[in-house]
Motif scaffolding. Structure first.
Motif, mmCIF file in Angstrom:
data_model
loop_
_atom_site.group_PDB
_atom_site.id
_atom_site.type_symbol
_atom_site.label_atom_id
_atom_site.label_comp_id
_atom_site.label_asym_id
_atom_site.label_seq_id
_atom_site.Cartn_x
_atom_site.Cartn_y
_atom_site.Cartn_z
ATOM 1 N N ALA A 167 1.062 -1.325 -0.340
ATOM 2 C CA ALA A 167 0.249 -0.408 -0.383
ATOM 3 C C ALA A 167 0.515 1.270 -0.272
ATOM 4 O O ALA A 167 1.055 2.577 -0.863
ATOM 5 C CB ALA A 167 -1.076 0.353 1.118
ATOM 6 N N LEU A 168 1.621 1.542 0.539
ATOM 7 C CA LEU A 168 3.053 2.462 0.682
ATOM 8 C C LEU A 168 3.527 2.745 -0.136
ATOM 9 O O LEU A 168 4.175 3.968 -0.170
ATOM 10 C CB LEU A 168 3.425 2.565 2.333
ATOM 11 C CG LEU A 168 2.370 2.802 3.846
ATOM 12 C CD1 LEU A 168 3.413 2.502 4.531
ATOM 13 C CD2 LEU A 168 2.626 4.402 3.506
ATOM 14 N N PRO A 172 0.871 6.834 -1.652
ATOM 15 C CA PRO A 172 -0.547 7.145 -1.695
ATOM 16 C C PRO A 172 -1.210 8.950 -1.014
ATOM 17 O O PRO A 172 0.043 8.831 0.460
ATOM 18 C CB PRO A 172 -0.852 5.907 -0.659
ATOM 19 C CG PRO A 172 -0.969 5.623 0.002
ATOM 20 C CD PRO A 172 1.062 5.418 -0.640
ATOM 21 N N LEU A 175 -4.732 6.837 2.567
ATOM 22 C CA LEU A 175 -4.519 5.385 3.280
ATOM 23 C C LEU A 175 -5.865 4.548 3.678
ATOM 24 O O LEU A 175 -5.840 5.298 4.795
ATOM 25 C CB LEU A 175 -3.733 5.204 3.802
ATOM 26 C CG LEU A 175 -2.643 3.667 4.008
ATOM 27 C CD1 LEU A 175 -2.633 2.919 2.578
ATOM 28 C CD2 LEU A 175 -1.654 3.890 4.855
ATOM 29 N N LEU A 203 -5.176 9.771 6.278
ATOM 30 C CA LEU A 203 -5.480 8.353 7.235
ATOM 31 C C LEU A 203 -6.864 8.092 7.503
ATOM 32 O O LEU A 203 -7.335 8.782 7.926
ATOM 33 C CB LEU A 203 -4.369 7.699 7.516
ATOM 34 C CG LEU A 203 -4.376 6.180 8.196
ATOM 35 C CD1 LEU A 203 -4.404 4.921 7.689
ATOM 36 C CD2 LEU A 203 -3.221 6.567 9.461
#
Length: 646
Positions: A167-168, A172, A175, A203
């Protein structure tokens, strides 16, 4: 702050009851928003809608122009055949595929298909793939991940780390995290907190881990009966405001119901009253009836209690210099001295893989010590939560899973209808007759607890009981365990849960030693309790390169840009040899980077692949060697830096 996400009037329903009823949400860059709500309220559904995995029945989701979104799913890839590298590279589907293919071709030496190699390289360059390759390598290094490990062979905590790395890796702007602390032990949760604290984007996360929420959230958004309400401030402030809001709502509804009853009495008056009644008042009454009919009552609070059996003997278990080890391995439990008496509430703490489950089996009498003495008490009736996890038949209904054909069950000396008993765990009759396979993780956890507490017991053994439970059910479980007259032994990584329930903490450090401390997790911490990774200052790289499938990651550095390579001013804490090594590493890394850049430029020349095949293969092999050497040098530099700073 500029807006990164707008959720506008989202409507989504399963059956007749809407999960999301014109729900609205806005998140700015840099915010860390926790999405709270009871199990089954639709939190994960909303996440999937925001991520574009699910189309809502109505409303719209707007992302800022150019916004890059990534999501860490709740479900782990248990059957994935991919390696760690393949999984992380999937953050860039097309470019990742080309990078993986380039690595395969580079290993073929003289047998390589030069035309295909040239096409693959051209595709990588067109998509800025070399920069993405460096980003992937840096993420793998900082997360302590072995790129060649099969994801399916890793433990739950390591799998979650791989998914977060993917994901990181895409850098992004927004997230999404769904229950990110599930399957993680305490050091891994702290690593996650440190990592996310360094994340610069927005986030949005779902969690029921109260310590994690307190650490991470800058704002709370509550999903309740389809509506979303934003609560500024921290988690404790939210609890105060939410309780007051529910009290105000209850008062307003009571006043409304009183007015409605008065109007219903008026409309039913005699003939004379009907002749003179005000038609506007009649229309107002109709509107009040419609409003009352459409009212969504809050789901009741679970009201279960533990089915206590007769008392066990005063002694539950006593160990004197007890040790245990499997054939061919060293001792997992070493020289255990322990006394557990009736009514004790004992928590087991330690990194995954340190022997907590083995210790549980010893305390239950399922294993015999290989040396020393272990004495079990009398009249023990044990209910073991972990055993129940395998007893849920996903194809059967909740009713059949619990009752197994019975209509009534005996609970605390009372005969209860099974539907009534399940109702205490917030299962409506319709839901109780639904197959378990459609249940959310929280609903399955509640059903497991219902099954556990239907068994008479004077010893409760719970292995990670808090996963997927909403906060309301979790708090009720805590109160029931505290009031339970028998003995409780619990494995948990939920720090608040341990503080609220246990009277003593057993810490397993991985060497086989068990440390007994009075009080909960915070008491253990205050008395100097630390995890091995914290004492040794082990790096993420060393943790990742040697981690077995059942181990958990040690705390690591937060995600950041590649560190500036320079010698540490704290080198005085190292030996002369290590200090000298640390001083030399920056220049060695710089030399490797310069040579690597030169080789990459050479390969980037369109005429490169027209040269002699032997030279082409040798250059490609040198590229692979340089990348591996650079990664190793950076890992060593980070390790020595941490040693110098510890």
């Amino acid at each position: 702050m500029s807006n990164v996400l707008s959720v506008e009037k989202i409507f989504h329903a399963y059956g007749t009851q809407p999960l999301l009823d014109e729900a609205e949400l806005r998140i700015d860059y840099g915010e860390r928003v926790c999405l709270l709500g009871r199990n089954g309220e639709g939190k994960s559904t909303l996440m999937r809608i925001i991520a574009g995995e699910l189309t809502p029945d109505g409303g719209v989701v707007r992302l800022a122009e150019g916004c890059n979104l990534a999501m860490l799913p709740q479900t782990l890839p248990s059957n994935s055949p991919d390696t760690v590298l393949e999984t992380v590279a999937a953050a860039f589907p097309e470019t990742g595929r080309l990078l993986l293919r380039f690595a395969e071709l580079s290993q073929q030496g003289a047998a390589v298909d030069m035309d295909e190699l040239e096409r693959v390289q051209a595709g990588i360059e067109a998509n800025d793939g070399w920069m993405l390759q460096q980003r992937i390598d840096r993420i793998l290094l900082q997360f302590g991940l072995d790129p060649d490990h099969r994801v399916a062979e890793l433990s739950g905590g390591w799998q979650r780390r791989v998914l977060l790395a993917r994901a990181l890796a895409s850098d992004p702007d927004l997230l999404l995290l769904d229950e990110p602390t599930n399957h993680l032990d305490v050091p891994a949760i702290r690593w996650l907190e440190d990592t996310l604290s360094g994340f610069r984007g927005a986030l949005l996360f779902i969690s029921h881990d109260r310590a994690f929420i307190r650490k991470m959230a800058t704002r709370i958004v509550d999903l309740d009966r389809g509506k979303m309400t934003s609560w500024p401030g921290d988690y404790d402030r939210f609890l105060e405001l939410k309780e007051k809001a529910l009290e105000d709502e209850e008062r307003e509804r009571a006043l409304f119901d009183k007015r409605l009853a008065a109007e219903e009495t008026w409309i039913r008056q005699g003939i004379k009253a009907r002749r003179t009644r005000n038609m506007g008042r009649v229309r107002a009454l109709k509107a009040m009836r419609d409003q009352h009919r459409e009212r969504r009552n809050r789901t009741g609070t679970a009201s279960f209690s533990v089915e206590a059996a007769g008392q066990s003997g005063k002694l539950v278990v006593e160990a004197k210099k007890a040790s245990f080890g499997y054939p061919g391995s060293g001792p997992i439990i070493r020289d255990l001295d322990l006394l557990i008496l009736r009514g004790d509430k004992v928590g087991l703490v330690g990194e995954n893989g340190t022997g907590k489950t083995t210790l549980l089996k010893l305390l239950l009498g399922q294993l015999e010590p290989t040396s020393g003495e272990l004495r079990l008490g009398t009249q023990r009736q044990v209910a073991y939560f972990d055993q129940l996890r395998d007893e849920l038949d996903l194809e059967k209904t909740a009713l059949d899973n619990l009752a197994e054909g019975r209509e009534f069950i005996d609970i605390q000396g009372q005969r209860k209808h099974v539907l009534g008993y399940l109702g205490e765990f917030l299962f409506s009759p319709q839901r109780a007759r639904s197959p378990v396979k459609v249940f959310s993780g929280g609903e399955r956890a509640r059903l497991l607890i219902a099954k556990l507490f239907s068994q008479p017991a004077n010893i409760l053994v719970l292995d990670e009981p808090t996963n997927d439970l909403d906060v309301d059910t979790l708090e009720l479980l805590e109160s029931q365990l505290v009031e339970f007259p028998g003995t409780v032994v619990v494995i948990s990584h939920d720090r608040d849960f341990l503080d609220n329930v246990v009277t003593s903490t057993l810490f397993l450090d991985g060497s086989g030693r068990v440390q007994d401390t009075v009080g909960g997790f915070s008491d253990w911490r205050r008395q100097g309790g630390t995890f091995p990774a914290e004492r040794s200052g082990s790096s993420a790289t060393s943790a990742g390169s040697t981690s077995p499938a059942n181990a958990e990651p040690a705390p690591s550095v937060a995600v950041q840009s590649r560190p500036d390579v320079k010698a540490s001013s704290n080198g005085k804490k190292l030996s002369y040899k290590l200090k000298r090594e640390l001083e030399l590493l920056p220049s060695e890394i710089a030399n490797l980077e310069a040579e690597l850049e030169a080789v990459q430029q050479q390969i980037g020349d369109p005429a490169f692949y027209g040269g002699e095949p032997e030279k082409v293969s040798a250059t490609l092999a040198r590229l692979t060697e340089l990348e591996a050497a650079l990664e190793k040098k950076i890992a060593r530099w980070m390790e020595l830096e941490e040693m110098a700073e510890s």
